[in-house]
Design a protein around this motif. Structure first.
Motif, PDB file in Angstrom:
ATOM      1  N   LYS A  63       0.798  -1.083  -0.027  1.00  0.00           N
ATOM      2  CA  LYS A  63      -0.043   0.108  -0.034  1.00  0.00           C
ATOM      3  C   LYS A  63       0.953   1.363  -0.051  1.00  0.00           C
ATOM      4  O   LYS A  63       1.645   1.269   0.813  1.00  0.00           O
ATOM      5  CB  LYS A  63      -0.762   0.040   1.135  1.00  0.00           C
ATOM      6  CG  LYS A  63      -2.257  -0.885   1.060  1.00  0.00           C
ATOM      7  CD  LYS A  63      -3.137  -0.216   0.199  1.00  0.00           C
ATOM      8  CE  LYS A  63      -4.574  -0.818   0.045  1.00  0.00           C
ATOM      9  NZ  LYS A  63      -5.560  -0.154  -0.603  1.00  0.00           N
ATOM     10  N   SER A  64       0.567   2.133  -0.956  1.00  0.00           N
ATOM     11  CA  SER A  64       1.242   3.400  -1.075  1.00  0.00           C
ATOM     12  C   SER A  64       1.278   4.106   0.604  1.00  0.00           C
ATOM     13  O   SER A  64       2.058   4.888   0.530  1.00  0.00           O
ATOM     14  CB  SER A  64       0.730   4.424  -1.932  1.00  0.00           C
ATOM     15  OG  SER A  64       0.769   3.905  -3.426  1.00  0.00           O
ATOM     16  N   ALA A  65      -0.020   4.080   1.218  1.00  0.00           N
ATOM     17  CA  ALA A  65      -0.058   4.797   2.305  1.00  0.00           C
ATOM     18  C   ALA A  65       0.731   4.328   3.256  1.00  0.00           C
ATOM     19  O   ALA A  65       1.537   5.082   3.924  1.00  0.00           O
ATOM     20  CB  ALA A  65      -1.464   4.593   2.795  1.00  0.00           C
ATOM     21  N   LYS A  66       1.122   2.930   3.292  1.00  0.00           N
ATOM     22  CA  LYS A  66       2.402   2.293   4.406  1.00  0.00           C
ATOM     23  C   LYS A  66       3.536   3.102   3.995  1.00  0.00           C
ATOM     24  O   LYS A  66       4.553   3.424   4.972  1.00  0.00           O
ATOM     25  CB  LYS A  66       2.164   0.760   4.180  1.00  0.00           C
ATOM     26  CG  LYS A  66       3.194   0.478   5.390  1.00  0.00           C
ATOM     27  CD  LYS A  66       3.087  -1.276   5.217  1.00  0.00           C
ATOM     28  CE  LYS A  66       4.158  -2.001   6.295  1.00  0.00           C
ATOM     29  NZ  LYS A  66       5.474  -1.670   6.397  1.00  0.00           N
ATOM     30  N   ILE A  67       3.992   2.801   2.425  1.00  0.00           N
ATOM     31  CA  ILE A  67       5.074   3.505   2.224  1.00  0.00           C
ATOM     32  C   ILE A  67       5.354   4.952   2.524  1.00  0.00           C
ATOM     33  O   ILE A  67       6.416   5.429   3.204  1.00  0.00           O
ATOM     34  CB  ILE A  67       5.384   3.519   0.528  1.00  0.00           C
ATOM     35  CG1 ILE A  67       5.296   1.970   0.099  1.00  0.00           C
ATOM     36  CG2 ILE A  67       6.700   4.003   0.104  1.00  0.00           C
ATOM     37  CD1 ILE A  67       5.107   1.693  -1.256  1.00  0.00           C
ATOM     38  N   VAL A  68       4.127   5.909   2.332  1.00  0.00           N
ATOM     39  CA  VAL A  68       4.577   6.984   2.635  1.00  0.00           C
ATOM     40  C   VAL A  68       4.613   7.122   4.283  1.00  0.00           C
ATOM     41  O   VAL A  68       5.627   7.935   4.560  1.00  0.00           O
ATOM     42  CB  VAL A  68       3.215   7.725   2.279  1.00  0.00           C
ATOM     43  CG1 VAL A  68       3.062   9.373   2.865  1.00  0.00           C
ATOM     44  CG2 VAL A  68       3.197   7.962   0.753  1.00  0.00           C
ATOM     45  N   TYR A  84       4.159  11.624  -1.153  1.00  0.00           N
ATOM     46  CA  TYR A  84       3.141  10.626  -2.367  1.00  0.00           C
ATOM     47  C   TYR A  84       3.505  11.385  -3.775  1.00  0.00           C
ATOM     48  O   TYR A  84       3.266  10.549  -4.594  1.00  0.00           O
ATOM     49  CB  TYR A  84       1.640  10.878  -1.859  1.00  0.00           C
ATOM     50  CG  TYR A  84       0.969   9.854  -2.667  1.00  0.00           C
ATOM     51  CD1 TYR A  84       1.223   8.449  -2.856  1.00  0.00           C
ATOM     52  CD2 TYR A  84      -0.280  10.327  -3.324  1.00  0.00           C
ATOM     53  CE1 TYR A  84       0.316   7.676  -3.699  1.00  0.00           C
ATOM     54  CE2 TYR A  84      -0.936   9.702  -3.972  1.00  0.00           C
ATOM     55  CZ  TYR A  84      -0.792   8.340  -4.160  1.00  0.00           C
ATOM     56  OH  TYR A  84      -1.527   7.550  -4.983  1.00  0.00           O
ATOM     57  N   ASP A  85       3.388  12.683  -3.817  1.00  0.00           N
ATOM     58  CA  ASP A  85       3.662  13.285  -5.063  1.00  0.00           C
ATOM     59  C   ASP A  85       4.849  12.741  -5.672  1.00  0.00           C
ATOM     60  O   ASP A  85       4.797  12.472  -6.921  1.00  0.00           O
ATOM     61  CB  ASP A  85       3.538  14.718  -5.062  1.00  0.00           C
ATOM     62  CG  ASP A  85       2.364  15.562  -4.788  1.00  0.00           C
ATOM     63  OD1 ASP A  85       1.152  14.671  -4.824  1.00  0.00           O
ATOM     64  OD2 ASP A  85       2.068  16.511  -4.448  1.00  0.00           O
ATOM     65  N   ASP A 113      -5.189  13.793 -15.561  1.00  0.00           N
ATOM     66  CA  ASP A 113      -6.007  13.376 -14.397  1.00  0.00           C
ATOM     67  C   ASP A 113      -5.230  12.938 -13.064  1.00  0.00           C
ATOM     68  O   ASP A 113      -3.851  12.411 -13.241  1.00  0.00           O
ATOM     69  CB  ASP A 113      -6.613  11.787 -15.006  1.00  0.00           C
ATOM     70  CG  ASP A 113      -7.436  12.053 -15.934  1.00  0.00           C
ATOM     71  OD1 ASP A 113      -8.258  12.834 -16.236  1.00  0.00           O
ATOM     72  OD2 ASP A 113      -7.460  11.223 -16.998  1.00  0.00           O
ATOM     73  N   PRO A 114      -5.571  13.326 -12.056  1.00  0.00           N
ATOM     74  CA  PRO A 114      -4.654  13.242 -10.908  1.00  0.00           C
ATOM     75  C   PRO A 114      -4.813  11.811 -10.393  1.00  0.00           C
ATOM     76  O   PRO A 114      -5.696  11.127 -10.851  1.00  0.00           O
ATOM     77  CB  PRO A 114      -5.415  14.049  -9.851  1.00  0.00           C
ATOM     78  CG  PRO A 114      -6.903  14.006 -10.154  1.00  0.00           C
ATOM     79  CD  PRO A 114      -6.925  14.033 -11.854  1.00  0.00           C
ATOM     80  N   PRO A 115      -3.563  11.381  -9.589  1.00  0.00           N
ATOM     81  CA  PRO A 115      -3.801   9.869  -9.049  1.00  0.00           C
ATOM     82  C   PRO A 115      -4.837   9.657  -8.017  1.00  0.00           C
ATOM     83  O   PRO A 115      -5.224  10.664  -7.282  1.00  0.00           O
ATOM     84  CB  PRO A 115      -2.437   9.902  -8.530  1.00  0.00           C
ATOM     85  CG  PRO A 115      -1.982  11.213  -8.129  1.00  0.00           C
ATOM     86  CD  PRO A 115      -2.468  12.232  -9.133  1.00  0.00           C
ATOM     87  N   ALA A 116      -5.000   8.497  -7.577  1.00  0.00           N
ATOM     88  CA  ALA A 116      -6.018   8.221  -6.594  1.00  0.00           C
ATOM     89  C   ALA A 116      -5.335   8.794  -5.147  1.00  0.00           C
ATOM     90  O   ALA A 116      -4.024   8.546  -5.253  1.00  0.00           O
ATOM     91  CB  ALA A 116      -6.476   6.716  -6.560  1.00  0.00           C
ATOM     92  N   ALA A 117      -6.019   8.538  -4.228  1.00  0.00           N
ATOM     93  CA  ALA A 117      -5.384   8.811  -2.768  1.00  0.00           C
ATOM     94  C   ALA A 117      -4.686   7.386  -2.488  1.00  0.00           C
ATOM     95  O   ALA A 117      -4.794   6.405  -2.894  1.00  0.00           O
ATOM     96  CB  ALA A 117      -6.582   9.092  -1.865  1.00  0.00           C
ATOM     97  N   TYR A 118      -3.697   7.849  -1.644  1.00  0.00           N
ATOM     98  CA  TYR A 118      -2.575   6.874  -1.263  1.00  0.00           C
ATOM     99  C   TYR A 118      -3.255   5.474  -0.747  1.00  0.00           C
ATOM    100  O   TYR A 118      -2.749   4.624  -0.755  1.00  0.00           O
ATOM    101  CB  TYR A 118      -1.430   7.259  -0.556  1.00  0.00           C
ATOM    102  CG  TYR A 118      -1.694   8.057   0.801  1.00  0.00           C
ATOM    103  CD1 TYR A 118      -2.176   7.397   1.694  1.00  0.00           C
ATOM    104  CD2 TYR A 118      -0.834   9.095   0.808  1.00  0.00           C
ATOM    105  CE1 TYR A 118      -2.522   8.279   2.886  1.00  0.00           C
ATOM    106  CE2 TYR A 118      -0.994   9.807   2.150  1.00  0.00           C
ATOM    107  CZ  TYR A 118      -1.834   9.263   2.924  1.00  0.00           C
ATOM    108  OH  TYR A 118      -2.047  10.101   4.273  1.00  0.00           O
ATOM    109  N   ARG A 119      -4.304   5.838  -0.224  1.00  0.00           N
ATOM    110  CA  ARG A 119      -4.916   4.570   0.483  1.00  0.00           C
ATOM    111  C   ARG A 119      -5.592   3.614  -0.630  1.00  0.00           C
ATOM    112  O   ARG A 119      -5.945   2.315  -0.375  1.00  0.00           O
ATOM    113  CB  ARG A 119      -5.950   5.042   1.539  1.00  0.00           C
ATOM    114  CG  ARG A 119      -7.377   5.998   0.858  1.00  0.00           C
ATOM    115  CD  ARG A 119      -8.365   6.191   1.855  1.00  0.00           C
ATOM    116  NE  ARG A 119      -9.359   6.968   1.329  1.00  0.00           N
ATOM    117  CZ  ARG A 119      -9.236   8.278   0.995  1.00  0.00           C
ATOM    118  NH1 ARG A 119      -8.156   8.734   1.239  1.00  0.00           N
ATOM    119  NH2 ARG A 119     -10.237   8.809   0.439  1.00  0.00           N
TER     120      ARG A 119
END
Length: 776
Positions: A63-68, A84-85, A113-119
């Motif tokens: 998960k990107s949220a965990k990485i961040v 995250y950016d 288009d923007p990326p989805a939220a890191y979750r």
């Protein structure tokens, strides 16, 4: 507390603190390191994913949220948004020439288009990222404490390729910035190999290997080679990039343009919308529609439907001129480089291509050297252990007997050391090994390993003893890496045939029209006008000029501060309403008003000859001048051109195109009128103040005038302070010399304003090559 109070200069303190802040931004956030091409946030993301989470390319994404969270909690004490950016950017294939992060989920698109939220997203490292990280555990680089002091982080990554050039970067620091384009990995590696073989190579020779930027979106570079060489030598300049296109025939006389690539950094969605706006506004009449047919199979496809008789070359030339299909990349090679003593990193701008490659190779030399030194230390430690096994092998029975007769491990170790001249490390290794390991067959394996380790140690010692051999190893590794990433260029170097000439007139529908100017500075374009009163104006406003002309010609707007603004008549908004304020198109100073407009259509203002046409100008200070129209015909910038020099407080009160008129009447506020010949006013070759037209008394000003003679007007009409108007004909006001006071026509009243002559309208229906007598 008095002993803790110190008096300091506030200026000095501010300077000191700002410098510390500036250096913090420069070295800690905005500028990349020339060695690994990373900014701190990028380096920390990759290190955390590799070292802490083991998110290598052959493992499952996390998960990107965990990485961040891991990066922010352990290494980068800044906002999660910034982390995250940076993570997202390193995964976007239209941003990175060689992506370092593999993203799963919505990581944005080239359409903006923007990326989805890191979750919602997951990520792991790519295979290419491994070549920036996989020597971390070989003591190749230095580490430092993290911000909390509870972990260690690398000062730089042991990069095996020049990431700064390959992926480029952009950043704005305090007082400096960087903007480095991406390049082809194989080309950059070949240039490194060439520089190793030829240390005195010039930038020109290196450009035989590195052709230029290689953008992930493709496109073509139309900057010529001499200019590119200068840019890569000086580390700064502008590189022109165009999108690529092809023509597809659809049958039945129909065809379409397909744009297959766009310049780096362009938002494809915004580009399509802009082209759609051009079509809707009929600024590109050769196009019917624009559509997006981009897909995974065919790649980028922006489809432009053409009219049957349209020239696709003309269409593309227009799009290159007016849209982001052609864009200049501002090349600015600024990075952090090692200081003279090599202990710190300092910002350096103007880095050449050779500088960048040499800094990387110097860093690679030290990294590979430290890698070999680390390997040699490990080999020597292992050889030392194996030597212990070899020693006891020849007296294995005696060694076993000593161990049996000993009282515990410590006693056995002491007896082995005494008997066989071993040290603690060797004795402990022998005691820790399982008994079968020192059987005859296993001992043979140990001895074979000993011979291999000694041989390898000798090879490394030979390499470390020779710079030439060490450079040879580096060269071989670079060549092998180039073979592993042999991807061809995406950006083409354009030839002379690729450069399209732009002719703006080819995109304008030629038609006769009228430009309407109001007192409050609103402008519009109308095709037919039966009367001045029939056109719409805002409440309280009034029309002060209607100038005819072709859409291929220009119109000149003259302001009372002495500035002329010229634009194509086609650019004036066509409207049946009020139009648009002129300040939308030009930059007017505060309080400045447009006083008139002049057409450059040669049917009304003949092409410049020795006899004209000329502008006659009068100012509130009573100065007059004549000026050729020639220099004001071409389009101006938004700030316009100066057409008269004015003193403070002075302004233009009359600006009129001279036709067949012979004289001029000027009026002053205090009731004077002067009538003199136009020939008394010299024609200036350039912008000037002119000469005295009417000699004004104290507190008097010139309020304007009228050109007299020809077939137009033979009198001046003035509105007086009591609201009534008075008309003074040419016969009643004798011609006198320029520069006098004139005749005092009113004594107890004053002149309020000049009543403008009626506006003449052209009847376009009667025009046949040459305009007929206009109707009033």
């Amino acid at each position: 507390m008095a002993e803790n109070i110190e008096t300091v200069s506030i200026a000095g303190e501010v300077r000191s603190r700002f410098l510390r802040y500036a250096m913090s931004v420069v070295t800690g956030r905005a500028l990349p390191d020339v060695r690994d091409g990373m900014k701190p946030v990028q380096r920390r993301i990759l290190f955390s994913m590799f070292h802490d989470s083991n998110l290598t390319f052959d493992r499952k994404a996390s998960k990107s949220a965990k990485i961040v969270g891991d990066v922010m909690g352990n290494y980068h004490p800044h906002g999660d948004g910034a982390i995250y950016d940076a993570l997202v950017r390193m995964s976007q294939e239209w941003v990175m020439r060689v992506a370092l992060v593999h993203g799963e989920g919505n990581f944005g698109s080239v359409d903006g288009d923007p990326p989805a939220a890191y979750r919602y997203t997951e990520a792991k490292l790519t295979k290419a990222a491994a070549y920036l990280l996989n020597e971390l555990d070989q003591e190749t680089i230095d580490f430092r404490d993290n911000y909390a002091g509870n972990k260690r982080e690398p000062i730089m990554l042991p990069a095996q390729f020049p990431n700064l050039l390959v992926n480029g970067t952009a950043g704005i620091a305090v007082g400096m910035a960087t903007n480095i384009p991406p390049h082809n990995l194989a080309e950059v590696l070949r240039a490194c190999v060439f520089l190793i073989e030829n240390p005195d190579a010039t930038v020109a020779l290196l450009l035989d290997r590195v052709k230029g930027p290689d953008f992930p979106l493709g496109g073509k570079i139309v900057t010529d080679r001499p200019t590119l060489r200068k840019i890569y030598e000086e580390g700064t300049g502008s590189i022109k990039v165009q999108g690529e296109w092809k023509l597809e025939e659809l049958g039945r006389g129909r065809s379409q343009i397909v744009v297959t690539s766009i310049p780096y950094g362009v938002d494809k969605g915004a580009l399509e919308n802009f082209i759609g706006g051009l079509i809707e506004d009929k600024k590109l009449p050769q196009l019917l529609s624009v559509s997006n047919e981009t897909n995974d199979k065919d790649g980028m496809r922006i489809v432009l439907e053409l009219k049957g008789d349209a020239d696709p070359v003309l269409v593309m030339a227009y799009l290159y001129k007016h849209t982001d299909l052609q864009k200049n990349f501002a090349y600015n090679m600024t990075a952090l480089v090692p200081s003279a003593d090599g202990k710190t990193m300092v910002p350096k701008d103007g880095l050449s291509l050779k500088d960048i490659l040499q800094h990387f190779l110097d860093f690679r030399f030290e990294t590979v050297k430290r890698r070999f030194e680390f390997e040699l230390r490990k080999l020597r430690a292992r050889i030392h252990i194996l030597e212990g096994f070899r020693i006891i092998f020849n007296a294995l029975d005696r060694a076993i007997k000593l161990i049996r007769e000993s009282n515990g491990k410590a006693d056995a170790a002491e007896k082995l050391k005494a008997e066989f001249a071993l040290d603690d490390e060797q004795a402990n290794a022998i005691l820790d090994v399982q008994l079968y390991k020192i059987a005859k067959l296993e001992i043979n394996k140990i001895l074979d390993e000993l011979r291999e380790k000694k041989k390898r140690a000798e090879e490394i010692e030979t390499i470390l003893a020779s710079k030439k051999k060490l450079w040879g190893v580096i060269k071989g590794e670079l060549e092998k890496l180039a073979e592993e990433f042999p991807e061809r260029r995406k950006t083409r170097m354009a030839s002379e045939e690729d450069v399209l000439e732009f002719d703006e007139e080819a995109y304008i529908v030629k038609e006769n029209t009228n430009v309407v100017l109001t007192r409050d500075g609103w402008i519009k374009r109308v095709g037919r006008l039966s009367s001045v009163e029939s056109t719409r104006v805002r409440e309280g406003d009034a029309v002060i000029a209607v100038v005819p002309g072709s859409t291929l010609d220009t119109v000149i707007f003259l302001a009372d501060d002495g500035t002329a603004f010229t634009t194509r008549i086609n650019e004036v908004p066509a409207s049946s309403g009020y139009g648009e304020p002129i300040t939308k198109f030009f930059k007017l100073a505060d309080g400045v008003r447009i006083i008139t407009a002049v057409t450059t259509d040669p049917r009304f203002t003949p092409a410049d000859t020795a006899k004209g046409p000329y502008l006659f100008i009068a100012t509130s200070a009573g100065n007059v001048l004549r000026l050729p129209l020639t220099s004001f015909r071409p389009e101006s910038t938004k700030v316009g051109r100066r057409y008269v020099k004015l003193d403070d407080g002075d302004k233009v009160v009359m600006a009129q195109l001279v036709g067949g008129e012979e004289s001029v009447m000027l009026a002053s506020r205090q009731g004077y009128i002067i009538h003199f010949k136009l020939d008394d006013v010299n024609i200036l070759s350039g912008v000037g103040k002119g000469v005295i037209g009417i000699n004004l008394g104290d507190d008097d000003v010139c309020i304007g005038g009228v050109l007299i003679g020809g077939s137009r007007f033979d009198a001046i009409e003035v509105e007086q302070s009591n609201g009534k108007t008075a008309r003074y004909g040419r016969e009643a006001r004798r011609v006198v010399g320029r520069g006098g006071k004139g005749d005092e026509v009113v004594k107890r009243l004053t002149h309020a304003r000049i009543v403008p002559p009626p506006i003449e309208l052209v009847n376009w229906d009667e025009i046949e090559g040459k305009p007929t007598k206009p109707k009033v």
